[in-house]
Design a protein around this motif. Structure first.
Motif, PDB file in Angstrom:
ATOM      1  N   TRP A 355       0.834  -1.209   0.000  1.00 21.15           N
ATOM      2  CA  TRP A 355       0.000   0.000   0.000  1.00 21.15           C
ATOM      3  C   TRP A 355       0.864   1.252   0.000  1.00 21.15           C
ATOM      4  O   TRP A 355       0.563   2.231  -0.696  1.00 21.15           O
ATOM      5  CB  TRP A 355      -0.915  -0.026   1.220  1.00 21.15           C
ATOM      6  N   LEU A 356       1.947   1.226   0.733  1.00 21.65           N
ATOM      7  CA  LEU A 356       2.820   2.386   0.844  1.00 21.65           C
ATOM      8  C   LEU A 356       3.454   2.732  -0.500  1.00 21.65           C
ATOM      9  O   LEU A 356       3.589   3.908  -0.860  1.00 21.65           O
ATOM     10  CB  LEU A 356       3.906   2.089   1.879  1.00 21.65           C
ATOM     11  N   LEU A 357       3.840   1.703  -1.245  1.00 19.33           N
ATOM     12  CA  LEU A 357       4.493   1.906  -2.534  1.00 19.33           C
ATOM     13  C   LEU A 357       3.521   1.911  -3.709  1.00 19.33           C
ATOM     14  O   LEU A 357       3.929   2.167  -4.849  1.00 19.33           O
ATOM     15  CB  LEU A 357       5.530   0.796  -2.763  1.00 19.33           C
ATOM     16  N   LYS A 358       2.253   1.574  -3.434  1.00 22.95           N
ATOM     17  CA  LYS A 358       1.271   1.390  -4.516  1.00 22.95           C
ATOM     18  C   LYS A 358       1.807   0.387  -5.541  1.00 22.95           C
ATOM     19  O   LYS A 358       1.743   0.599  -6.749  1.00 22.95           O
ATOM     20  CB  LYS A 358       0.937   2.728  -5.181  1.00 22.95           C
ATOM     21  N   ASP A 359       2.355  -0.686  -5.015  1.00 22.63           N
ATOM     22  CA  ASP A 359       3.028  -1.681  -5.847  1.00 22.63           C
ATOM     23  C   ASP A 359       2.202  -2.962  -5.848  1.00 22.63           C
ATOM     24  O   ASP A 359       2.100  -3.644  -4.826  1.00 22.63           O
ATOM     25  CB  ASP A 359       4.431  -1.949  -5.297  1.00 22.63           C
ATOM     26  N   LYS A 360       1.611  -3.289  -6.985  1.00 21.65           N
ATOM     27  CA  LYS A 360       0.819  -4.509  -7.118  1.00 21.65           C
ATOM     28  C   LYS A 360       1.486  -5.527  -8.051  1.00 21.65           C
ATOM     29  O   LYS A 360       0.868  -6.502  -8.455  1.00 21.65           O
ATOM     30  CB  LYS A 360      -0.575  -4.162  -7.665  1.00 21.65           C
ATOM     31  N   ARG A 361       2.738  -5.314  -8.387  1.00 24.98           N
ATOM     32  CA  ARG A 361       3.428  -6.218  -9.295  1.00 24.98           C
ATOM     33  C   ARG A 361       3.873  -7.489  -8.564  1.00 24.98           C
ATOM     34  O   ARG A 361       3.970  -7.515  -7.348  1.00 24.98           O
ATOM     35  CB  ARG A 361       4.660  -5.538  -9.892  1.00 24.98           C
ATOM     36  N   GLU A 362       4.149  -8.526  -9.361  1.00 22.21           N
ATOM     37  CA  GLU A 362       4.751  -9.737  -8.812  1.00 22.21           C
ATOM     38  C   GLU A 362       6.262  -9.543  -8.712  1.00 22.21           C
ATOM     39  O   GLU A 362       6.878  -8.944  -9.592  1.00 22.21           O
ATOM     40  CB  GLU A 362       4.439 -10.947  -9.688  1.00 22.21           C
ATOM     41  N   HIS A 363       6.838 -10.076  -7.622  1.00 24.26           N
ATOM     42  CA  HIS A 363       8.273  -9.948  -7.392  1.00 24.26           C
ATOM     43  C   HIS A 363       8.858 -11.338  -7.178  1.00 24.26           C
ATOM     44  O   HIS A 363       8.476 -12.049  -6.243  1.00 24.26           O
ATOM     45  CB  HIS A 363       8.556  -9.074  -6.168  1.00 24.26           C
ATOM     46  N   HIS A 364       9.783 -11.719  -8.047  1.00 25.04           N
ATOM     47  CA  HIS A 364      10.466 -13.002  -7.921  1.00 25.04           C
ATOM     48  C   HIS A 364      11.969 -12.837  -7.696  1.00 25.04           C
ATOM     49  O   HIS A 364      12.645 -13.817  -7.391  1.00 25.04           O
ATOM     50  CB  HIS A 364      10.228 -13.853  -9.173  1.00 25.04           C
ATOM     51  N   ILE A 365      12.475 -11.621  -7.877  1.00 27.83           N
ATOM     52  CA  ILE A 365      13.878 -11.325  -7.601  1.00 27.83           C
ATOM     53  C   ILE A 365      13.970 -10.688  -6.218  1.00 27.83           C
ATOM     54  O   ILE A 365      13.263  -9.724  -5.919  1.00 27.83           O
ATOM     55  CB  ILE A 365      14.480 -10.378  -8.656  1.00 27.83           C
ATOM     56  N   LEU A 366      14.841 -11.232  -5.383  1.00 31.60           N
ATOM     57  CA  LEU A 366      14.974 -10.753  -4.009  1.00 31.60           C
ATOM     58  C   LEU A 366      15.768  -9.453  -3.951  1.00 31.60           C
ATOM     59  O   LEU A 366      16.563  -9.146  -4.835  1.00 31.60           O
ATOM     60  CB  LEU A 366      15.656 -11.813  -3.156  1.00 31.60           C
ATOM     61  N   ASP A 367      15.530  -8.708  -2.879  1.00 28.39           N
ATOM     62  CA  ASP A 367      16.307  -7.495  -2.610  1.00 28.39           C
ATOM     63  C   ASP A 367      17.558  -7.843  -1.815  1.00 28.39           C
ATOM     64  O   ASP A 367      17.523  -8.732  -0.948  1.00 28.39           O
ATOM     65  CB  ASP A 367      15.486  -6.494  -1.789  1.00 28.39           C
ATOM     66  N   ARG A 368      18.636  -7.131  -2.101  1.00 24.96           N
ATOM     67  CA  ARG A 368      19.739  -7.128  -1.132  1.00 24.96           C
ATOM     68  C   ARG A 368      19.293  -6.226   0.010  1.00 24.96           C
ATOM     69  O   ARG A 368      18.765  -5.130  -0.224  1.00 24.96           O
ATOM     70  CB  ARG A 368      21.018  -6.591  -1.755  1.00 24.96           C
ATOM     71  N   PRO A 369      19.447  -6.630   1.266  1.00 27.39           N
ATOM     72  CA  PRO A 369      18.936  -5.829   2.384  1.00 27.39           C
ATOM     73  C   PRO A 369      19.387  -4.373   2.347  1.00 27.39           C
ATOM     74  O   PRO A 369      18.611  -3.475   2.701  1.00 27.39           O
ATOM     75  CB  PRO A 369      19.485  -6.554   3.612  1.00 27.39           C
ATOM     76  N   ARG A 370      20.606  -4.100   1.897  1.00 29.27           N
ATOM     77  CA  ARG A 370      21.103  -2.726   1.862  1.00 29.27           C
ATOM     78  C   ARG A 370      20.324  -1.854   0.876  1.00 29.27           C
ATOM     79  O   ARG A 370      20.309  -0.631   1.005  1.00 29.27           O
ATOM     80  CB  ARG A 370      22.585  -2.711   1.500  1.00 29.27           C
ATOM     81  N   ASN A 371      19.695  -2.468  -0.127  1.00 29.71           N
ATOM     82  CA  ASN A 371      18.995  -1.710  -1.155  1.00 29.71           C
ATOM     83  C   ASN A 371      17.587  -1.295  -0.739  1.00 29.71           C
ATOM     84  O   ASN A 371      16.903  -0.611  -1.499  1.00 29.71           O
ATOM     85  CB  ASN A 371      18.937  -2.506  -2.461  1.00 29.71           C
ATOM     86  N   ASN A 372      17.157  -1.710   0.439  1.00 31.04           N
ATOM     87  CA  ASN A 372      15.903  -1.223   1.021  1.00 31.04           C
ATOM     88  C   ASN A 372      16.193  -0.842   2.466  1.00 31.04           C
ATOM     89  O   ASN A 372      15.862  -1.573   3.400  1.00 31.04           O
ATOM     90  CB  ASN A 372      14.811  -2.288   0.949  1.00 31.04           C
ATOM     91  N   PRO A 373      16.831   0.315   2.665  1.00 34.54           N
ATOM     92  CA  PRO A 373      17.359   0.659   3.997  1.00 34.54           C
ATOM     93  C   PRO A 373      16.305   0.706   5.089  1.00 34.54           C
ATOM     94  O   PRO A 373      16.550   0.251   6.211  1.00 34.54           O
ATOM     95  CB  PRO A 373      17.998   2.040   3.780  1.00 34.54           C
TER      96      PRO A 373
END
Length: 541
Positions: A355-373
């Motif tokens: 809801w915060l990002l208004k993101d309804k896409r599918e995600h199959h690639i993981l984030d590196r923790p540093r890239n979402n501080p």
């Protein structure tokens, strides 16, 4: 269709399974499932294999345990307790430990396996959170994971309370106090749960039913649902060259992953067996039978329950007051509120971030923790919050060890209860942003080589080496969530909820380091190629 009949035993068995159950469809669909080979995906396997060991060892123990609180005098081989009045449950636990061949070993395997199960499950959940693996389409699987943690804690506590020794009895007394502190219904609930005034006569039998039937059934069902979701959804994978949202790079279940998984199961089995043979856990013969009158010093619950006990130890006693003559004991039942708040936040976080990002896409690639501080900082703040309360459960032992006042320890943990998560959040977020900046610098200018060169005009520079393509991909091919301003609805109005979302989005995502663009990368390489002459594998900075 072939009419040839198999002649070998294996062939006949396979034909039987195929003609009765259509096994080839299952093998074809499940056997082709691809699993990435990154080590962090093994945490879920550790939890699963530990659970299997717990089920097997627990089945053995059910043959000898007596779930009753009838009183008797101990006449077994443990001399210090001979003649002491004990319950049937405690007597049967002592018999398992001292009289049943291999009983103590299996009992310790059961306990150590349970600890490893909850530990692996918890670390697996942290990996899922920090890498963003809970995002669409895996929100329901995240909820299943949270329920697994809750059921794991319930299984551990119900089993921990069965022997009816002094340690488990003190734990049940805390539960009784929490239940009685609930307004209006607390005393009635306590009377019903314990079969009378605490400690009652029915609690062990009721916990036994929960421990061997209801909670394991729920755990097995949740594990099954979780595995079905893993098969239905594409497996997540870490960013890397060749890894996209539309593929999975790894190994098929059959034969590679299954063979590795089988070997890994026996490694876990061997590890738990080794620990169980060398390290004693829960020596109930030293504690003695439960007696409501004494409370032993230095009692410690299992680690996954300790955080709730730690909160009870540091909450101020003056948080009790009366409303219309009814006592409101927040100094006790606030533990239920805190635990409910923690798990409630875990349940809703995937929907909250979407809801915060208004993101309804599918995600199959993981984030590196540093890239979402911000997400990483929130996770670390939660870990610090948990660890502080966990340590508070050992406040008396820590005070004795460091020769400090117990009251001073309580005040230290109270201060850390508020400041610890805040400091953990701030430090982690700054570290993540600093690491992102370092990644950006390395991607643009290359890796430091410690070779110093002198330019024709006399300037000294350090020679930098270009990164290999797969490492450069890791540092540049990621999405960095950004602040999403308030947007009008279909009627052209910006609602109050949308304004609130925009403010939260600004707080979460305003501080960010943008990924390196293709244009920046090309411009950087062009500039360095003009400095370095003749060596296209190395670039100077």
């Amino acid at each position: 269709m072939s009419t040839t009949q198999p002649t070998t035993p294996i062939g006949k068995a396979a034909n039987f399974a195929e003609t009765r159950a259509g096994a080839s469809v299952l093998v074809r669909e499940f056997g082709r499932k691809i699993f990435p080979s990154h080590w962090s995906f093994m945490l879920g396997e550790v939890a699963l294999y530990s659970f299997i060991i717990v089920i097997l060892s627990g089945t053995f123990l059910t043959f000898f345990f007596t779930p009753a609180m009838g009183e008797m005098h101990y006449e077994g081989p443990w001399a210090p307790l001979r003649g002491v009045e004990i319950s049937e449950a405690y007597n049967s636990t002592l018999a398992i430990s001292f009289e049943i061949r291999g009983g103590l070993f299996i009992r310790q395997m059961h306990h150590w396996g349970a600890l490893l199960f909850v530990a692996a499950l918890s670390i697996h959940m942290l990996r899922v959170f920090f890498t963003g693996a809970f995002r669409r389409p895996r929100e329901l699987n995240w909820i299943v994971g949270v329920l697994l943690v809750i059921m794991g804690m319930a299984a551990g506590f119900t089993g921990y309370s069965l022997p009816d020794d002094l340690l488990s009895g003190n734990g049940l007394r805390i539960i009784d106090g929490i239940v009685k502190s609930l307004p209006l219904v607390g005393t009635y609930l306590s009377f019903f749960i314990f079969g009378g005034e605490f400690p009652g006569t029915d609690i062990v039998a009721r916990l036994y039913s929960l421990h061997i039937m209801i909670v394991p059934a729920l755990l097995i069902a949740l594990i099954g649902i979780h595995l079905v979701f893993v098969v239905v959804h594409k497996h997540t994978q870490y960013p890397g060259s060749g890894n996209t949202e539309k593929n999975v790079v790894g190994e098929p279940v059959l034969p590679t992953f299954a063979a590795k998984g089988g070997g890994f199961f026996f490694l876990i089995f061997g590890l738990i067996s080794l620990i169980s043979a060398l390290f004693t856990i829960n020596p109930i013969w030293n504690y003695g039978p439960y007696d409501p009158s004494p409370v032993s010093a230095g009692t410690q619950p299992d680690w996954y329950i300790g955080w709730a006990d730690g909160f009870l130890r540091i909450v101020p006693g003056w948080l009790e007051f009366y409303i219309a003559g009814w006592p409101i004991s927040l100094n006790i039942n606030s533990a239920v509120i805190v635990m409910g708040g923690v798990f409630g936040a875990m349940f809703i976080y995937p929907s909250f971030e979407s809801w915060l990002l208004k993101d309804k896409r599918e995600h199959h690639i993981l984030d590196r923790p540093r890239n979402n501080p911000t997400r990483t900082a929130i996770g670390v703040a939660g870990v610090v919050f948990y660890c502080n309360m966990w340590a508070a459960a050992s406040g008396d032992i820590i005070a004795v060890f460091f020769q400090m006042s117990l009251n001073d320890m309580i005040y230290i943990f109270r201060i850390l209860f508020f400041l610890g998560p805040i400091l953990g959040y701030m430090i982690t977020k700054r570290m993540c942003i600093a690491l992102q900046r370092k990644d950006r610098e390395i991607a643009l200018h290359g890796r430091e080589t410690a070779n110093i060169i002198r330019l024709p005009h006399g300037e000294f520079l350090e020679r930098h080496e270009a990164l290999p393509p797969h490492k450069l991909w890791k540092l540049t091919a990621f999405e960095s969530p950004s602040y999403t301003p308030a947007e009008p609805n279909a009627d052209g109005k910006i609602t109050g909820l949308e304004k609130f979302r925009a403010r939260l989005s600004k707080f979460f995502f305003e501080d960010r380091v943008a990924p390196v663009t293709k244009q920046e990368l090309e411009a950087s390489h062009h500039d360095h190629d003009s400095v370095e002459s003749g060596d296209h594998k190395q670039i100077g900075h």
